[in-house]
Design an enzyme around this catalytic site. Structure first.
Site, PDB file in Angstrom:
ATOM      1  N   ASP A  60       0.881  -1.150   0.000  1.00  0.00           N
ATOM      2  CA  ASP A  60       0.000   0.000   0.000  1.00  0.00           C
ATOM      3  C   ASP A  60       0.934   1.219   0.000  1.00  0.00           C
ATOM      4  OD1 ASP A  60      -2.330   1.683   0.611  1.00  0.00           O
ATOM      5  OD2 ASP A  60      -1.398   1.845   2.586  1.00  0.00           O
TER       6      ASP A  60
ATOM      7  N   ASP B  67       0.106   4.943   0.875  1.00  0.00           N
ATOM      8  CA  ASP B  67      -0.051   5.919   1.956  1.00  0.00           C
ATOM      9  C   ASP B  67      -0.237   5.261   3.315  1.00  0.00           C
ATOM     10  OD1 ASP B  67       0.050   8.011   0.025  1.00  0.00           O
ATOM     11  OD2 ASP B  67      -2.049   7.616  -0.450  1.00  0.00           O
TER      12      ASP B  67
ATOM     13  N   CYS C 151     -11.630  -2.777  -8.533  1.00  0.00           N
ATOM     14  CA  CYS C 151     -10.222  -2.531  -8.214  1.00  0.00           C
ATOM     15  C   CYS C 151     -10.002  -1.960  -6.825  1.00  0.00           C
ATOM     16  CB  CYS C 151      -9.548  -1.653  -9.273  1.00  0.00           C
ATOM     17  SG  CYS C 151     -10.391  -0.145  -9.765  1.00  0.00           S
TER      18      CYS C 151
END
Length: 178
Positions: free
Chosen positions: A15, A17, A102
């Protein structure tokens, strides 16, 4: 590593952030990109071991009109400059209500990254700071590892199968998990 091993780790997806870089909500400014402590060393170690790296990022600020796709590109370019090179990037520009396949915790970006890397999902892991990251990994058939931050909810930590205190510990956990 014997042939009895089910599948070898061939890619670690992250990931963006809160995991690779300090979370700046809806960041459209490359100047605000600050890597998480130890991220570069962890990534360099994976690359040295021949393990592919990638970034899987929800960027709903695009759908919400808070940032542009171009802003996200510029921020991602800065992440790449500081921490790269990454083998694959996946960005979901949609908001939660768009119902796309998504946006994490949906598995779409994990499937797409694995396709681009030419690997099976069981050969990939996704490290993130919230339950949606782990959920996306597991829905895709990959291994999810949660590295909690102060914003991670207690129930997300409780629900995660693999939890680590930082990125280095997360990668160690993956390398020892059969």
């Amino acid at each position: 590593m014997g042939s009895s091993e089910m599948s070898k780790l061939r890619a670690v997806l992250f990931d963006r952030d809160g995991t690779l870089v300090i979370d700046v909500p809806y960041n459209g400014d490359p100047g605000k990109v600050r890597p998480v402590a130890g991220a570069k060393a962890v990534l360099d170690g994976l690359r040295a071991d021949g393990i592919a790296t990638g970034v899987i990022s929800n960027q709903s600020g695009i759908a919400r009109g808070l940032i542009t796709a171009d802003d996200v590109e510029k921020v991602n370019a800065r992440v790449e400059e500081l921490l790269g090179p990454f083998d694959v990037w996946e960005v979901c520009p949609h908001a939660e209500q768009d119902g796309c396949s998504c946006r994490k915790p949906a598995p779409g970006m994990v499937h797409s990254a694995c396709r681009k890397l030419g690997i099976h999902e069981s050969e990939a892991a996704l490290i993130g700071d919230i339950g949606a990251d782990v959920g996306a990994a597991e829905a895709a058939g990959a291994t999810g590892v949660l590295v909690p931050t102060p914003v991670t909810r207690a129930e997300e930590v409780a629900a995660a199968r693999l939890v680590a205190s930082d990125l280095a510990s997360a990668v160690s956990l993956l390398q020892e998990t059969p």
